[in-house]
Design a protein around this motif. Structure first.
Motif, PDB file in Angstrom:
ATOM      1  N   ASP A 187      29.539  73.256 -22.056  1.00  0.00           N
ATOM      2  CA  ASP A 187      28.211  73.723 -22.452  1.00  0.00           C
ATOM      3  C   ASP A 187      27.942  73.351 -23.910  1.00  0.00           C
ATOM      4  OD1 ASP A 187      27.748  74.815 -19.988  1.00  0.00           O
ATOM      5  OD2 ASP A 187      27.828  76.904 -20.630  1.00  0.00           O
ATOM      6  N   ARG A 188      26.672  73.184 -24.232  1.00  0.00           N
ATOM      7  CA  ARG A 188      26.272  72.839 -25.589  1.00  0.00           C
ATOM      8  C   ARG A 188      26.128  74.088 -26.458  1.00  0.00           C
ATOM      9  NH1 ARG A 188      24.295  68.076 -26.614  1.00  0.00           N
ATOM     10  NH2 ARG A 188      25.391  68.599 -28.547  1.00  0.00           N
ATOM     11  N   ILE A 189      26.440  73.970 -27.740  1.00  0.00           N
ATOM     12  CA  ILE A 189      26.251  75.047 -28.712  1.00  0.00           C
ATOM     13  C   ILE A 189      24.987  74.730 -29.506  1.00  0.00           C
ATOM     14  CG2 ILE A 189      27.227  76.321 -30.649  1.00  0.00           C
ATOM     15  CD1 ILE A 189      30.009  75.429 -29.704  1.00  0.00           C
ATOM     16  N   LEU A 190      23.922  75.429 -29.204  1.00  0.00           N
ATOM     17  CA  LEU A 190      22.628  75.227 -29.845  1.00  0.00           C
ATOM     18  C   LEU A 190      22.395  76.375 -30.815  1.00  0.00           C
ATOM     19  CD1 LEU A 190      19.939  73.664 -30.050  1.00  0.00           C
ATOM     20  CD2 LEU A 190      19.124  74.978 -28.079  1.00  0.00           C
ATOM     21  N   ARG A 191      22.062  76.051 -32.069  1.00  0.00           N
ATOM     22  CA  ARG A 191      21.939  77.095 -33.089  1.00  0.00           C
ATOM     23  C   ARG A 191      20.634  76.975 -33.867  1.00  0.00           C
ATOM     24  NH1 ARG A 191      28.330  77.819 -34.882  1.00  0.00           N
ATOM     25  NH2 ARG A 191      28.563  79.737 -33.668  1.00  0.00           N
ATOM     26  N   VAL A 192      20.074  78.162 -34.159  1.00  0.00           N
ATOM     27  CA  VAL A 192      18.904  78.305 -35.028  1.00  0.00           C
ATOM     28  C   VAL A 192      19.362  79.034 -36.283  1.00  0.00           C
ATOM     29  CG1 VAL A 192      16.562  79.231 -35.242  1.00  0.00           C
ATOM     30  CG2 VAL A 192      17.420  78.505 -32.988  1.00  0.00           C
ATOM     31  N   PHE A 193      18.974  78.517 -37.448  1.00  0.00           N
ATOM     32  CA  PHE A 193      19.342  79.125 -38.728  1.00  0.00           C
ATOM     33  C   PHE A 193      18.076  79.409 -39.534  1.00  0.00           C
ATOM     34  CE2 PHE A 193      22.463  75.957 -37.441  1.00  0.00           C
ATOM     35  CZ  PHE A 193      23.688  76.591 -37.573  1.00  0.00           C
ATOM     36  N   SER A 194      18.076  80.519 -40.281  1.00  0.00           N
ATOM     37  CA  SER A 194      16.971  80.810 -41.195  1.00  0.00           C
ATOM     38  C   SER A 194      17.540  81.285 -42.533  1.00  0.00           C
ATOM     39  CB  SER A 194      16.031  81.883 -40.625  1.00  0.00           C
ATOM     40  OG  SER A 194      15.342  81.403 -39.499  1.00  0.00           O
ATOM     41  N   ASN A 195      17.089  80.656 -43.606  1.00  0.00           N
ATOM     42  CA  ASN A 195      17.504  81.046 -44.953  1.00  0.00           C
ATOM     43  C   ASN A 195      16.619  82.204 -45.408  1.00  0.00           C
ATOM     44  OD1 ASN A 195      18.109  81.320 -47.664  1.00  0.00           O
ATOM     45  ND2 ASN A 195      17.988  79.129 -48.132  1.00  0.00           N
ATOM     46  N   ILE A 196      17.213  83.389 -45.578  1.00  0.00           N
ATOM     47  CA  ILE A 196      16.453  84.577 -45.976  1.00  0.00           C
ATOM     48  C   ILE A 196      16.822  85.014 -47.390  1.00  0.00           C
ATOM     49  CG2 ILE A 196      16.044  85.409 -43.620  1.00  0.00           C
ATOM     50  CD1 ILE A 196      18.464  87.301 -44.007  1.00  0.00           C
ATOM     51  N   ASN A 197      17.284  84.077 -48.212  1.00  0.00           N
ATOM     52  CA  ASN A 197      17.686  84.409 -49.587  1.00  0.00           C
ATOM     53  C   ASN A 197      16.489  84.941 -50.373  1.00  0.00           C
ATOM     54  OD1 ASN A 197      18.246  83.823 -52.571  1.00  0.00           O
ATOM     55  ND2 ASN A 197      20.239  83.513 -51.613  1.00  0.00           N
ATOM     56  N   PRO A 198      16.581  86.165 -50.925  1.00  0.00           N
ATOM     57  CA  PRO A 198      15.424  86.760 -51.615  1.00  0.00           C
ATOM     58  C   PRO A 198      15.161  86.175 -52.998  1.00  0.00           C
ATOM     59  CG  PRO A 198      17.306  88.231 -51.772  1.00  0.00           C
ATOM     60  CD  PRO A 198      17.736  87.080 -50.884  1.00  0.00           C
TER      61      PRO A 198
ATOM     62  N   ALA B 253      14.887  78.458 -49.192  1.00  0.00           N
ATOM     63  CA  ALA B 253      14.613  79.828 -48.776  1.00  0.00           C
ATOM     64  C   ALA B 253      13.275  79.859 -48.050  1.00  0.00           C
ATOM     65  CB  ALA B 253      14.589  80.743 -49.996  1.00  0.00           C
ATOM     66  N   GLY B 254      13.201  80.612 -46.957  1.00  0.00           N
ATOM     67  CA  GLY B 254      11.978  80.654 -46.167  1.00  0.00           C
ATOM     68  C   GLY B 254      11.868  79.535 -45.162  1.00  0.00           C
ATOM     69  N   SER B 255      12.952  78.811 -44.913  1.00  0.00           N
ATOM     70  CA  SER B 255      12.935  77.722 -43.930  1.00  0.00           C
ATOM     71  C   SER B 255      13.807  78.077 -42.738  1.00  0.00           C
ATOM     72  CB  SER B 255      13.432  76.411 -44.549  1.00  0.00           C
ATOM     73  OG  SER B 255      14.830  76.471 -44.815  1.00  0.00           O
ATOM     74  N   THR B 256      13.605  77.310 -41.653  1.00  0.00           N
ATOM     75  CA  THR B 256      14.390  77.450 -40.425  1.00  0.00           C
ATOM     76  C   THR B 256      14.809  76.054 -39.977  1.00  0.00           C
ATOM     77  OG1 THR B 256      13.301  79.505 -39.719  1.00  0.00           O
ATOM     78  CG2 THR B 256      14.263  78.139 -37.983  1.00  0.00           C
ATOM     79  N   TRP B 257      16.023  75.935 -39.441  1.00  0.00           N
ATOM     80  CA  TRP B 257      16.477  74.639 -38.932  1.00  0.00           C
ATOM     81  C   TRP B 257      17.297  74.851 -37.662  1.00  0.00           C
ATOM     82  CZ3 TRP B 257      18.115  77.180 -43.167  1.00  0.00           C
ATOM     83  CH2 TRP B 257      19.479  77.394 -43.373  1.00  0.00           C
TER      84      TRP B 257
ATOM     85  N   ALA C 206      26.841  75.552 -50.352  1.00  0.00           N
ATOM     86  CA  ALA C 206      26.245  76.563 -51.236  1.00  0.00           C
ATOM     87  C   ALA C 206      25.261  77.396 -50.436  1.00  0.00           C
ATOM     88  CB  ALA C 206      25.535  75.911 -52.423  1.00  0.00           C
ATOM     89  N   GLY C 207      25.046  78.634 -50.885  1.00  0.00           N
ATOM     90  CA  GLY C 207      24.036  79.477 -50.256  1.00  0.00           C
ATOM     91  C   GLY C 207      24.548  80.867 -49.939  1.00  0.00           C
ATOM     92  N   GLN C 208      23.612  81.790 -49.761  1.00  0.00           N
ATOM     93  CA  GLN C 208      23.912  83.175 -49.399  1.00  0.00           C
ATOM     94  C   GLN C 208      22.709  83.768 -48.679  1.00  0.00           C
ATOM     95  OE1 GLN C 208      24.869  85.760 -52.706  1.00  0.00           O
ATOM     96  NE2 GLN C 208      25.689  87.367 -51.386  1.00  0.00           N
ATOM     97  N   PHE C 209      22.959  84.627 -47.727  1.00  0.00           N
ATOM     98  CA  PHE C 209      21.960  85.347 -46.947  1.00  0.00           C
ATOM     99  C   PHE C 209      21.267  84.424 -45.924  1.00  0.00           C
ATOM    100  CE2 PHE C 209      21.819  87.614 -51.150  1.00  0.00           C
ATOM    101  CZ  PHE C 209      22.610  88.686 -50.744  1.00  0.00           C
ATOM    102  N   MET C 210      21.746  84.523 -44.698  1.00  0.00           N
ATOM    103  CA  MET C 210      21.228  83.671 -43.638  1.00  0.00           C
ATOM    104  C   MET C 210      21.290  84.414 -42.306  1.00  0.00           C
ATOM    105  SD  MET C 210      22.660  79.961 -42.372  1.00  0.00           S
ATOM    106  CE  MET C 210      23.980  80.725 -41.405  1.00  0.00           C
ATOM    107  N   LEU C 211      20.319  84.137 -41.458  1.00  0.00           N
ATOM    108  CA  LEU C 211      20.339  84.582 -40.073  1.00  0.00           C
ATOM    109  C   LEU C 211      20.669  83.385 -39.190  1.00  0.00           C
ATOM    110  CD1 LEU C 211      17.199  86.879 -40.129  1.00  0.00           C
ATOM    111  CD2 LEU C 211      19.496  87.636 -39.449  1.00  0.00           C
ATOM    112  N   GLU C 212      21.406  83.651 -38.114  1.00  0.00           N
ATOM    113  CA  GLU C 212      21.850  82.568 -37.225  1.00  0.00           C
ATOM    114  C   GLU C 212      21.791  83.045 -35.780  1.00  0.00           C
ATOM    115  OE1 GLU C 212      25.656  80.532 -38.140  1.00  0.00           O
ATOM    116  OE2 GLU C 212      26.235  81.221 -36.145  1.00  0.00           O
ATOM    117  N   GLN C 213      21.182  82.225 -34.938  1.00  0.00           N
ATOM    118  CA  GLN C 213      21.146  82.508 -33.501  1.00  0.00           C
ATOM    119  C   GLN C 213      21.905  81.420 -32.761  1.00  0.00           C
ATOM    120  OE1 GLN C 213      19.733  85.201 -31.697  1.00  0.00           O
ATOM    121  NE2 GLN C 213      21.044  84.228 -30.169  1.00  0.00           N
ATOM    122  N   THR C 214      22.859  81.822 -31.948  1.00  0.00           N
ATOM    123  CA  THR C 214      23.627  80.897 -31.127  1.00  0.00           C
ATOM    124  C   THR C 214      23.286  81.118 -29.664  1.00  0.00           C
ATOM    125  OG1 THR C 214      25.465  80.905 -32.706  1.00  0.00           O
ATOM    126  CG2 THR C 214      25.939  80.147 -30.461  1.00  0.00           C
TER     127      THR C 214
END
Length: 292
Positions: A151-162, A239-243, A256-264
């Protein structure tokens, strides 16, 4: 993945816009990262208060939710658990809606979702980790305890760095080149070993040869100092982007970076627009046999 253009930036796309053409799926399945620089995920005031690594249980990399049963890991405070569950449930709905709008062909085939909130700065967490868990080192994703049999691992990421800090990735060579480099001498899994791992509940089911090879690729990449020092494409996700990407195919490292949401989510190979571009198909061609 094209080394010249590993990231496809979609600056004009908005939710509920006209569905994109099949070329977007084609780019994704070739290994590209799809970047939506203006598609952010906003936190309310209550959720903003969670942006502190102190909330994460000691020794945990992140806070995670399995949305289908509501099980939450990584945070103990009762009040914070309620807010984290609310936040991660919202992000799951956001991500699933986004994937189903973008990739109509995948609708109804996305399964085993896991939603994560990453609060640690990448340098602070990785310095406490072994080299296998150090996400600053180039790798492809593979699950040690959760065999996926192709199966494929498909991921959505969002940078929520304030504070507006970007999340920086390095992107490496295309998947087939990496397989030829690291797996040409690699044999399949030992059946007794995979049976024992499953019997002892170290893995959720028996590993296939595919899972074994993907874990070997992950480990050999991370262990190779020469690879880690080679030039790589560098991209800042603001910050404020999704990939979005297939993280089992796009070689990546977080520098580099801090504070992220991730959906797998997992996607069956048979649901792809072109299954021959899957890591499973690539490995089976190189090995000349079925692997899952």
């Amino acid at each position: 993945m094209s080394a010249a253009r590993p990231v496809l930036t979609l600056a004009d796309w908005r939710p509920h816009a006209t569905p994109p053409s099949d070329t977007l799926i084609e780019r994704l399945e070739r290994g590209a990262v799809l970047l939506f620089p203006d598609l952010g995920f906003a936190l309310n005031d209550e959720e903003q208060a969670l942006l502190d690594p102190a909330w994460v249980d000691r020794g945990r990399k992140n806070v995670s939710l399995t949305p289908l049963d509501g099980h939450l890991n990584g945070i103990s405070d009762p009040g914070a658990r309620r807010i984290a569950s609310q936040l991660l449930e919202r992000y799951y709905r956001f991500s699933l809606n986004l994937l189903e709008q973008l990739f109509v062909a995948y609708r109804g085939n996305l399964h085993h979702p896991t939603t994560s909130l990453r609060l640690h700065a990448i340098a602070n967490w990785s310095e406490r980790s072994s080299w296998r868990k150090d996400d600053r080192r180039l790798h492809i994703d593979a699950f040690p305890s959760r065999p996926i049999h192709g199966d494929r691992i498909l991921r959505v990421f969002s940078n929520i760095n304030p504070d507006g800090q970007p999340r920086r990735w390095r992107l490496g060579s295309d998947f087939e080149s990496l397989c030829r480099r690291y797996l040409s001498d690699q044999k399949g899994a030992n059946p007794l070993h995979t049976w024992l791992l499953a019997q002892l509940k170290i893995t959720k089911r028996r590993r296939s040869d595919y899972d074994h090879l993907m874990l070997r690729l992950h480990d050999r990449m991370k262990a190779d100092e020469r690879l880690q020092e080679e030039p790589a494409n560098t991209v800042d996700f603001p910050a404020g982007s999704t990939w979005i990407c297939f993280s089992d195919q796009a070689a990546h490292a977080v520098s580099a970076g801090q504070f992220m949401l991730e959906q797998t989510v997992l996607l069956p190979v048979t649901a792809m627009q072109d299954p021959q571009r899957s890591p499973l198909a690539v490995l089976e061609r190189l090995k000349g046999r079925r692997l899952a």
